[in-house]
Write a protein that holds these residues in place. Structure first.
Motif, PDB file in Angstrom:
ATOM      1  N   GLU A 175     -64.721  -4.331  55.915  1.00  0.00           N
ATOM      2  CA  GLU A 175     -64.332  -4.183  54.515  1.00  0.00           C
ATOM      3  C   GLU A 175     -63.153  -5.062  54.105  1.00  0.00           C
ATOM      4  O   GLU A 175     -63.163  -5.669  53.032  1.00  0.00           O
ATOM      5  CB  GLU A 175     -63.989  -2.712  54.253  1.00  0.00           C
ATOM      6  N   ILE A 176     -62.125  -5.143  54.932  1.00  0.00           N
ATOM      7  CA  ILE A 176     -60.933  -5.897  54.541  1.00  0.00           C
ATOM      8  C   ILE A 176     -61.199  -7.396  54.566  1.00  0.00           C
ATOM      9  O   ILE A 176     -60.780  -8.130  53.660  1.00  0.00           O
ATOM     10  CB  ILE A 176     -59.743  -5.508  55.441  1.00  0.00           C
ATOM     11  N   LEU A 177     -61.916  -7.869  55.576  1.00  0.00           N
ATOM     12  CA  LEU A 177     -62.295  -9.282  55.586  1.00  0.00           C
ATOM     13  C   LEU A 177     -63.229  -9.600  54.432  1.00  0.00           C
ATOM     14  O   LEU A 177     -63.161 -10.692  53.851  1.00  0.00           O
ATOM     15  CB  LEU A 177     -62.974  -9.628  56.916  1.00  0.00           C
ATOM     16  N   GLU A 178     -64.092  -8.677  54.102  1.00  0.00           N
ATOM     17  CA  GLU A 178     -64.987  -8.856  52.955  1.00  0.00           C
ATOM     18  C   GLU A 178     -64.175  -9.054  51.681  1.00  0.00           C
ATOM     19  O   GLU A 178     -64.453  -9.970  50.887  1.00  0.00           O
ATOM     20  CB  GLU A 178     -65.893  -7.635  52.828  1.00  0.00           C
ATOM     21  N   TYR A 179     -63.164  -8.230  51.491  1.00  0.00           N
ATOM     22  CA  TYR A 179     -62.290  -8.363  50.318  1.00  0.00           C
ATOM     23  C   TYR A 179     -61.627  -9.739  50.299  1.00  0.00           C
ATOM     24  O   TYR A 179     -61.629 -10.435  49.269  1.00  0.00           O
ATOM     25  CB  TYR A 179     -61.220  -7.267  50.353  1.00  0.00           C
ATOM     26  N   GLY A 184     -63.465  -1.977  43.572  1.00  0.00           N
ATOM     27  CA  GLY A 184     -62.632  -1.899  44.757  1.00  0.00           C
ATOM     28  C   GLY A 184     -63.391  -1.260  45.899  1.00  0.00           C
ATOM     29  O   GLY A 184     -64.342  -0.520  45.707  1.00  0.00           O
ATOM     30  N   GLY A 185     -62.939  -1.551  47.143  1.00  0.00           N
ATOM     31  CA  GLY A 185     -63.656  -1.058  48.300  1.00  0.00           C
ATOM     32  C   GLY A 185     -63.029   0.143  48.961  1.00  0.00           C
ATOM     33  O   GLY A 185     -63.502   0.593  49.991  1.00  0.00           O
ATOM     34  N   GLY A 186     -61.961   0.662  48.412  1.00  0.00           N
ATOM     35  CA  GLY A 186     -61.309   1.811  49.019  1.00  0.00           C
ATOM     36  C   GLY A 186     -60.001   1.426  49.669  1.00  0.00           C
ATOM     37  O   GLY A 186     -58.929   1.868  49.272  1.00  0.00           O
ATOM     38  N   LYS A 187     -60.050   0.563  50.679  1.00  0.00           N
ATOM     39  CA  LYS A 187     -58.839   0.134  51.376  1.00  0.00           C
ATOM     40  C   LYS A 187     -58.132  -1.007  50.655  1.00  0.00           C
ATOM     41  O   LYS A 187     -56.966  -1.285  50.913  1.00  0.00           O
ATOM     42  CB  LYS A 187     -59.185  -0.295  52.801  1.00  0.00           C
ATOM     43  N   ARG A 188     -58.843  -1.671  49.778  1.00  0.00           N
ATOM     44  CA  ARG A 188     -58.275  -2.784  49.016  1.00  0.00           C
ATOM     45  C   ARG A 188     -58.663  -2.641  47.551  1.00  0.00           C
ATOM     46  O   ARG A 188     -59.635  -1.973  47.214  1.00  0.00           O
ATOM     47  CB  ARG A 188     -58.778  -4.119  49.579  1.00  0.00           C
ATOM     48  N   PRO A 189     -57.932  -3.306  46.656  1.00  0.00           N
ATOM     49  CA  PRO A 189     -58.212  -3.156  45.223  1.00  0.00           C
ATOM     50  C   PRO A 189     -59.457  -3.910  44.781  1.00  0.00           C
ATOM     51  O   PRO A 189     -60.122  -4.574  45.580  1.00  0.00           O
ATOM     52  CB  PRO A 189     -56.955  -3.742  44.576  1.00  0.00           C
ATOM     53  N   ALA A 190     -59.758  -3.801  43.499  1.00  0.00           N
ATOM     54  CA  ALA A 190     -60.865  -4.564  42.925  1.00  0.00           C
ATOM     55  C   ALA A 190     -60.557  -6.055  43.020  1.00  0.00           C
ATOM     56  O   ALA A 190     -59.403  -6.465  43.159  1.00  0.00           O
ATOM     57  CB  ALA A 190     -61.079  -4.152  41.471  1.00  0.00           C
TER      58      ALA A 190
END
Length: 339
Positions: A10-14, A40-46
């Motif tokens: 998820e974070i790399l995706e963001y 947004g994905g939860g751990k990071r913003p939109a």
């Protein structure tokens, strides 16, 4: 261009959808945390300016990343696979996607098994983006088209103050994952010092666990803590928490290569000693007592901590800054643009 981006992190995706969007590409991530980048994905913003494609999202609900719907394939100009999980998404989709550019994006989890899985597809045209030059040490290494590192923004990760004379570590399930995160060495070196452990499934650290923090709080922890103790995550060359701390200016004390290949002894992928100039822009050692000494110096001498942290931030920006990596993506993807 239209980029179909299949994510497993998820974070790399963001980070990567953000940078690809800033470069002017339209990116869609089926089944990813950012299938709707505006939420947004939860751990990071939109993700600012990233488009939400309602039609593609409805199509994605009818398939999986291992069996892409033809509409998704037809829409894309190129397809990027972030690593492969237990299910090889590239292989399972190859017959319907091989007429388009297919790119494997490494994330530090490649082993001999993954290289063997990729090799036949590379022979048929699969492109490889590596995240570290040390991946060349992996047995049966199947090649590289370009090196593009992970990144962080120096405008976001900045402002170290070091006001808390305490050690910080950000990990997931440190005790449970044990050897992967060198937990025993972490305990041996840091156990006698004030410390804070952030991240999921670390409740077994008791009062030393800082919980699950949001994005802004995470950056604040990097700024305030005097020392970041880095244990690595086998078999990764480096991880996002290393970049985040180093770029913030948090002084790094990192374990040496001796402790980073116990699970995958055939490969020497750990890159930190190649990135840090020891006792200049960070510290590293194979010797637990030496690591303790480094931690003690930083906790007790603010001026040394500040000097090391400033030098580390400068070096981190040279290697991992958003603008450096954005240019790497721009240059590489230009070959696929329609003339």
């Amino acid at each position: 261009m239209k980029i179909l981006y299949l994510s497993c992190h998820e974070i790399l995706e963001y980070d990567e959808i953000s940078i690809l969007t800033e470069l002017g590409h339209e990116v869609f991530s089926p089944e990813g945390a950012y299938m709707n980048p505006q939420s947004g994905g939860g751990k990071r913003p939109a993700i600012p300016n990233a488009q939400y494609n309602d039609h593609l999202s409805s199509v994605a609900l009818q398939c999986s990343r291992a069996n892409l719907h033809p509409i998704l394939v037809d829409w894309a100009d190129i397809i990027i696979y972030m690593h492969i999980t237990g299910e090889n998404w590239i292989k399972s989709n190859w017959s319907k996607t091989k007429h388009k550019p297919n790119i494997f994006r490494s994330i530090g989890q490649n082993t001999r098994h993954v290289e063997k899985e990729l090799a036949p597809l590379v022979m048929e045209g699969l492109k490889i983006i590596r995240y570290s030059p040390n991946e060349e040490s992996i047995p049966e290494y199947c090649g590289s088209d370009v090196l593009i590192r992970f990144y962080k923004s120096p405008e976001e990760f900045r402002g170290w103050t070091g006001e808390e004379a305490s050690i910080l570590n950000v990990s997931q399930s440190m005790k449970d994952r044990d050897k992967f995160l060198n937990y025993n060495l972490f305990e041996e070196v840091t156990g006698g010092f004030p410390r804070k452990i952030l991240g999921p499934s670390n409740e077994n650290f008791g009062e030393q666990w800082g919980g699950l923090v949001d994005y802004e709080s995470l950056k604040d922890h990097y700024r305030k803590h005097r020392v970041y103790f880095y244990t690595g995550t086998q078999p990764a060359s480096y991880t996002l928490n290393f970049i985040e701390a180093w770029m913030t200016g948090t002084p790094i004390v990192a374990i040496g290569p001796k402790h980073t290949n116990s699970i995958f002894p055939e490969q020497k992928t750990y890159e930190i000693p190649d990135l840090i100039t020891n006792e200049v822009d960070g510290f590293w050692s194979d010797d637990p007592q030496k690591l303790k000494d480094y931690v003690s110096i930083l906790l007790n001498d603010y001026s040394v901590a500040k000097q090391i942290g400033e030098a580390g931030r400068k070096r981190a920006i040279q290697v991992f800054s958003k603008e450096v990596v954005k240019e790497q993506w721009r240059s590489y993807l230009s070959q696929f643009e329609k003339k």
